[in-house]
Write an enzyme that holds these catalytic residues in place. Structure first.
Site, short mmCIF file in Angstrom:
data_model
loop_
_atom_site.label_atom_id
_atom_site.label_comp_id
_atom_site.label_asym_id
_atom_site.label_seq_id
_atom_site.Cartn_x
_atom_site.Cartn_y
_atom_site.Cartn_z
N CYS A 2 0.80 -0.56 10.07
CA CYS A 2 1.36 -0.84 11.38
C CYS A 2 0.58 -2.43 11.95
O CYS A 2 -0.35 -2.78 11.62
CB CYS A 2 1.12 -0.13 12.80
SG CYS A 2 1.81 1.76 12.17
N ARG A 27 2.91 -6.04 8.16
CA ARG A 27 1.97 -4.80 8.22
C ARG A 27 2.88 -3.31 8.32
O ARG A 27 2.32 -2.35 8.24
CB ARG A 27 1.11 -4.85 9.44
CG ARG A 27 0.14 -6.15 9.42
CD ARG A 27 -0.82 -6.12 10.58
NE ARG A 27 -1.50 -4.74 10.36
CZ ARG A 27 -2.52 -4.62 9.72
NH1 ARG A 27 -3.05 -5.71 9.06
NH2 ARG A 27 -3.29 -3.49 10.03
N TRP A 74 4.66 1.11 10.66
CA TRP A 74 4.92 1.55 9.02
C TRP A 74 4.53 3.00 9.11
O TRP A 74 3.53 3.73 9.38
CB TRP A 74 3.91 0.86 8.23
CG TRP A 74 4.10 1.03 6.61
CD1 TRP A 74 4.73 0.59 5.90
CD2 TRP A 74 3.05 2.14 5.95
NE1 TRP A 74 4.63 1.10 4.51
CE2 TRP A 74 3.53 1.82 4.52
CE3 TRP A 74 2.30 2.95 6.24
CZ2 TRP A 74 3.11 2.71 3.75
CZ3 TRP A 74 1.72 3.95 5.32
CH2 TRP A 74 2.10 3.90 4.05
N ASN A 100 -2.72 1.62 15.95
CA ASN A 100 -2.48 1.37 14.25
C ASN A 100 -3.65 2.17 13.79
O ASN A 100 -4.73 2.08 14.08
CB ASN A 100 -2.78 -0.03 14.03
CG ASN A 100 -3.03 -0.21 12.53
OD1 ASN A 100 -2.31 0.16 11.60
ND2 ASN A 100 -3.91 -1.54 12.48
N GLY A 101 -3.24 3.02 12.53
CA GLY A 101 -4.30 3.84 11.99
C GLY A 101 -3.79 5.31 12.01
O GLY A 101 -2.58 5.48 12.05
N GLU A 482 -0.88 -7.68 -13.78
CA GLU A 482 -0.58 -8.47 -12.49
C GLU A 482 0.74 -8.73 -12.42
O GLU A 482 1.58 -8.57 -11.68
CB GLU A 482 -1.44 -9.40 -12.48
CG GLU A 482 -1.29 -10.14 -11.04
CD GLU A 482 -1.31 -9.43 -9.76
OE1 GLU A 482 -1.68 -8.31 -9.63
OE2 GLU A 482 -0.97 -10.26 -8.65
N LYS A 486 3.76 -7.59 -9.95
CA LYS A 486 4.53 -8.39 -8.89
C LYS A 486 5.95 -7.95 -9.20
O LYS A 486 7.01 -7.95 -8.27
CB LYS A 486 4.39 -9.62 -9.54
CG LYS A 486 3.28 -10.50 -9.13
CD LYS A 486 2.81 -10.75 -7.80
CE LYS A 486 2.27 -9.59 -6.87
NZ LYS A 486 0.78 -9.50 -7.05
N GLU A 489 6.92 -4.56 -7.56
CA GLU A 489 6.85 -4.65 -6.19
C GLU A 489 7.98 -5.38 -5.42
O GLU A 489 8.25 -4.86 -4.12
CB GLU A 489 5.32 -4.85 -5.52
CG GLU A 489 4.92 -6.08 -5.67
CD GLU A 489 3.65 -6.22 -5.36
OE1 GLU A 489 3.16 -5.71 -4.17
OE2 GLU A 489 2.98 -7.19 -5.77
N HIS A 505 1.81 2.99 -30.31
CA HIS A 505 1.34 4.30 -30.22
C HIS A 505 1.90 5.20 -29.18
O HIS A 505 1.41 6.18 -28.66
CB HIS A 505 -0.17 4.39 -29.58
CG HIS A 505 -1.19 3.72 -30.73
ND1 HIS A 505 -1.24 4.18 -31.96
CD2 HIS A 505 -1.49 2.62 -30.93
CE1 HIS A 505 -2.22 3.52 -32.71
NE2 HIS A 505 -2.11 2.24 -31.97
N LYS A 601 1.16 -4.87 4.02
CA LYS A 601 0.16 -5.93 3.55
C LYS A 601 -1.18 -5.52 3.48
O LYS A 601 -1.91 -5.53 2.43
CB LYS A 601 0.17 -7.27 4.48
CG LYS A 601 -0.70 -8.28 4.16
CD LYS A 601 -0.03 -8.96 2.78
CE LYS A 601 -1.04 -10.15 2.20
NZ LYS A 601 -0.86 -10.39 0.96
#
Ligand code: F6R
Length: 606
Positions: A2, A27, A74, A100-101, A482, A486, A489, A505, A601
C-alpha cells in the site's frame, strides 16, 4: 504494502493527494480512497480499482479543503472492494485512518473491541485502529495519549495517518513500514516514499520505528514512544524531479532500462578510482577486521538476491573468502553458523523488504557485522545496518527492477575490488584492469540499447509461447534466473531458469515443438558445453535465442551479440537484452508493464 499520502497547507489538498497516490500506485493498486476535512466534517470517498477510477468518480474533486489523507491498496486482509478500501472510520465517525502494513494481532483486537460494542464494516485488519483510538480516547480525553496507547497494542507493521475534526493537523505513527515527512513553506507532506511529494519539497524527515508525529501546516512535532518530544534531523534530497517522471518514455520500465548507464556511472563515481585505491567512505572496515572475516553472507530477495549471486562470484574470486548467498525468507529460518567474524551483506532496492530487514536483525543478534546495500536514502534497512552503501540508481518506479539490479551488481563488484585492495591477495595490475572494465560498462550498455528495436521482433515470436526456459552456466545461470523472473513477472509467461547442464536431468522432457529456450554464454571456456545443451533442445523442436559475447555463428538460432567484458561483470551486460525481450513481450500482449498483476514494488509483508 500500500501507499499512503497526507497533506496540510495552503493549497487544495485533493489534487496533491491524488498525484501522490498516482506516484505511489506501484505499491498497490486494487482500490483507493481519500479523506478530506471540510466545513468541520470528515468527507470520505473510496473506489475499487486504480487511483484513476477514484479520481474519475470522486465527489471530493471540487473540494477546497486544504488538509487530507489518502491511500492506494494492495489487498492483504479482505478482497479489493470499496468497503475494504481505506480510509477507515471508527464507529463514532470522528477518526479517519489510512494504514500501510499488517496488524498481526487484529483478530484478538477485533474480538476485544466487539465485546465492547464496536461494529466492523470491512474485512480488513486496519479497521481495528480507528476503533481502538476511539476506545482509548473515551478514557484519556487526550488524542496523543489515546493514539500512543493504540499503537502500543498493535503487533506487526504500520505507517498510520489519522485525520479528525478534533484536531487541526494529521497524526502519524510508524513501525517497520516506510514513511517520509516532507517540509514545505506553510505546508507539509507525508508519504510512503520521497518521489510521491518530490515536486513540492526536497526537505525530508525520517521517523524512527515507534515514533509518532503531529503535522500541521506550519509545525512538525516528533515524539518517541514515551511521548517525549525528539529531534529528527532534516535531510535534503537532491533527486531530480524528472527522475520520478516518465520523461517521454512510454513506461517507467523502459525509461529505467535506458537509465542503466547513468545509474552505474553514478553508483561507481568517487568509489572506483583508476591508479589509486578505491574509496568507500560509507564503510569503515579496517584491514584487521577484514583479515579475520572467515565467511561472507549475502542475503536478499528476488532480483536483489540475483545481484547477490553475481556478487558472490566477484567476492570469492577477489578476496578468497567463502561467500554464501541466501534468500532472506529462508535465511531467517535456517540454522545459522554466524559469529563476529562473519560479514553479512543485505541488498534491498527499497530498503523496506520485511524479510531482508528481519534477516539483518537476526545476523546482528548473532554477532555479525552488517552492511546494507540500498537505493533509498533513510530506508528502514539503512537504519538497522552497521554500515550502508547506497546505490545511486535514482528512484525506481516500475515494479520490475532493472536499473537497481545493475547498480547493485556494480556496487558489490566495486566493494569486492576495495576488499581485495585491503587484503592484498590479488595482483594490483589485475585489479586495475578490473576497475577499468567496470568503468567501461555504461558505454557498452549504451551500445546494447542502440539495438533495442531488434528485440521487438524476437518478442513477437515469443509472446504466445506457453513455456520458456532460460539456461546458462555459472554467472550466466544467474542471468538466466533474472531474465526468467522478468518474463514471468511482467509478461505472465511461465518460464524457468536452469543450469545448462541440468536440463537433461529432467526438465528436457518438457521441451516440445515451439518451446522457447534462451541461452546465455559469456564465458568462452564453457561455450561448447552450453552450445551442446542448446543443440539438444533444438533437436527436440525448441526455438533458441542465444545472448553471447563470444564469436559464434549458428543459423539454427537467433544470436544476440553483446560487447565483451571481464566474465565477472558480464551479467551486467547480458541482462539488458533479456530485460528488453521481457518488456517487448509484455507490450506485445498489451499488459501494464509498470504495474504487473499481484505484485507491489516494496514487499513489506513477510
Ligand atoms: C523483481 C523485483 C523483486 C525485488 C524483491 C526485493 O523485478 O523487483 O524481485 O527485487 O522484491 O526487493 P528489494 O530490493 O526492494 O528488497
Amino acid at each position: 504494502m500500500c501507499g499512503i499520502v497526507g497533506y496540510t497547507g495552503k493549497q487544495k489538498a485533493y489534487p496533491i493527494l491524488i498525484n501522490g497516490l498516482k506516484a505511489l500506485e506501484y505499491r498497490g493498486y486494487d482500490s483507493a480512497g481519500i479523506a478530506l476535512f471540510e466545513s468541520g466534517k470528515l468527507k470520505i470517498s473510496k473506489e475499487k480499482g486504480r487511483v484513476k477510477n477514484l479520481d474519475d468518480n470522486s465527489d471530493l474533486k471540487s473540494s477546497n479543503s486544504s488538509i487530507g489523507i489518502a491511500h492506494t491498496r494492495w489487498a492483504t486482509h479482505g478482497v479489493p472492494s470499496s468497503d475494504n478500501a481505506h480510509p477507515h472510520l471508527d464507529n463514532s465517525g470522528n477518526f479517519a485512518v489510512v494504514h500501510n502494513g499488517i496488524i498481526e494481532n487484529y483478530l484478538e483486537l477485533k474480538e476485544f473491541l466487539s465485546k465492547n460494542g464496536y461494529k466492523f464494516k470491512s474485512e480488513t485488519d486496519t479497521e481495528v485502529i480507528p476503533n481502538l483510538i476511539h476506545y482509548y480516547y473515551e478514557k484519556e480525553k487526550d488524542f496523543l495519549q489515546a493514539f500512543n496507547r493504540t499503537i502500543k497494542d498493535l503487533k506487526g507493521s504500520y505507517a498510520i495517518l489519522v485525520l479528525s475534526p478534533l484536531f487541526d493537523g494529521i497524526y502519524v505513527a510508524k513501525m517497520n513500514s516506510p514513511l517520509v515527512i516532507g517540509e514545505g513553506e506553510d505546508e507539509n507532506f507525508i508519504a510512503s516514499d520521497i518521489p510521491a511529494v518530490l515536486e513540492y519539497t526536497k526537505n525530508f524527515y525520517f521517523l524512527n520505528d515507534g515514533d509518532l508525529a503531529y503535522i500541521t501546516n506550519n509545525s512538525l512535532v516528533f515524539y518517541n514512544n514515551d511521548l517525549k518530544e525528539v529531534n529528527i534531523p532534516k535531510k535534503v534530497i537532491d533527486w531530480d524531479k524528472n527522475a520520478a517522471d516518465k520523461n517521454g518514455y512510454e513506461d517507467f520500465m523502459l525509461k529505467e532500462i535506458f537509465e542503466q548507464p547513468r545509474a552505474i556511472n553514478e553508483t561507481l563515481a568517487g568509489r572506483i578510482i583508476l591508479e589509486d585505491k578505491c574509496n568507500f567512505l560509507d564503510i569503515n572496515i579496517d584491514s584487521k577486521y577484514l583479515k579475520n572475516v572467515n565467511k561472507i553472507y549475502i542475503v536478499a530477495c528476488g532480483t536483489a538476491m540475483h545481484a547477490g549471486r553475481v556478487g558472490k562470484t566477484v567476492l570469492e574470486e577477489l578476496t578468497d573468502i567463502v561467500t554464501i548467498v541466501d534468500v532472506a525468507s529462508e535465511f531467517r529460518y535456517n540454522y545459522q553458523v554466524i559469529d563476529k567474524n562473519t560479514l553479512c551483506i543485505f541488498i534491498s532496492q527499497s530498503g523496506e523488504t520485511a524479510d531482508t530487514i528481519a534477516a539483518l536483525k537476526l545476523a546482528k543478534k548473532n554477532g555479525a557485522k552488517t552492511i546494507a546495500i540500498s537505493n533509498v536514502i533513510g530506508s528502514s534497512i539503512t537504519r538497522e545496518a552497521d554500515y550502508t552503501i547506497y546505490t545511486h540508481a535514482g528512484p525506481e518506479i516500475a515494479v520490475a527492477s532493472t536499473k537497481a539490479y545493475v547498480s547493485q551488481i556494480s556496487t558489490i563488484s566495486a566493494l569486492a575490488i576495495y576488499f581485495a585492495e585491503i587484503l592484498q591477495v590479488k595482483d594490483i595490475t589485475y585489479l586495475e584492469k578490473l576497475k577499468k572494465e567496470l568503468l567501461d560498462i555504461p558505454e557498452k550498455i549504451d551500445d546494447i540499447l542502440k539495438n533495442s528495436e531488434n528485440y521487438k521482433k524476437i518478442a513477437k515470436d515469443i509472446h504466445n509461447v506457453k513455456n520458456c526456459f532460460y539456461i546458462g552456466r555459472g554467472n550466466d545461470y544467474t542471468t538466466a534466473m533474472e531474465g526468467s523472473l522478468k518474463l514471468k513477472e511482467i509478461a505472465y509467461i511461465h518460464s524457468e531458469a536452469y543450469p545448462a547442464g541440468e536440463l537433461k536431468h529432467g526438465p528436457i522432457a518438457l521441451i516440445e515443438d515451439g518451446t522457447s529456450v534462451i541461452g546465455i554464454i559469456t564465458n568462452k571456456k564453457i561455450l561448447e558445453k552450453t552450445i551442446s545443451n542448446l543443440q539438444e533442445v533444438i533437436t527436440r523442436g525448441a526455438k533458441v535465442v542465444l545472448v553471447t559475447d563470444c564469436n559464434y555463428e549458428n543459423n539454427d538460432m537467433i544470436i544476440i551479440n553483446i560487447p565483451k567484458t571481464n566474465y565477472l561483470f558480464a551479467p551486467i551486460l547480458a541482462i539488458v537484452p533479456l530485460q528488453l525481450i521481457a518488456y517487448y513481450v509484455a507490450k506485445e500482449k498489451n499488459l501494464d508493464v509498470d504495474k504487473p498483476r499481484n505484485l507491489a514494488k516494496s514487499v513489506t509483508v513477510e
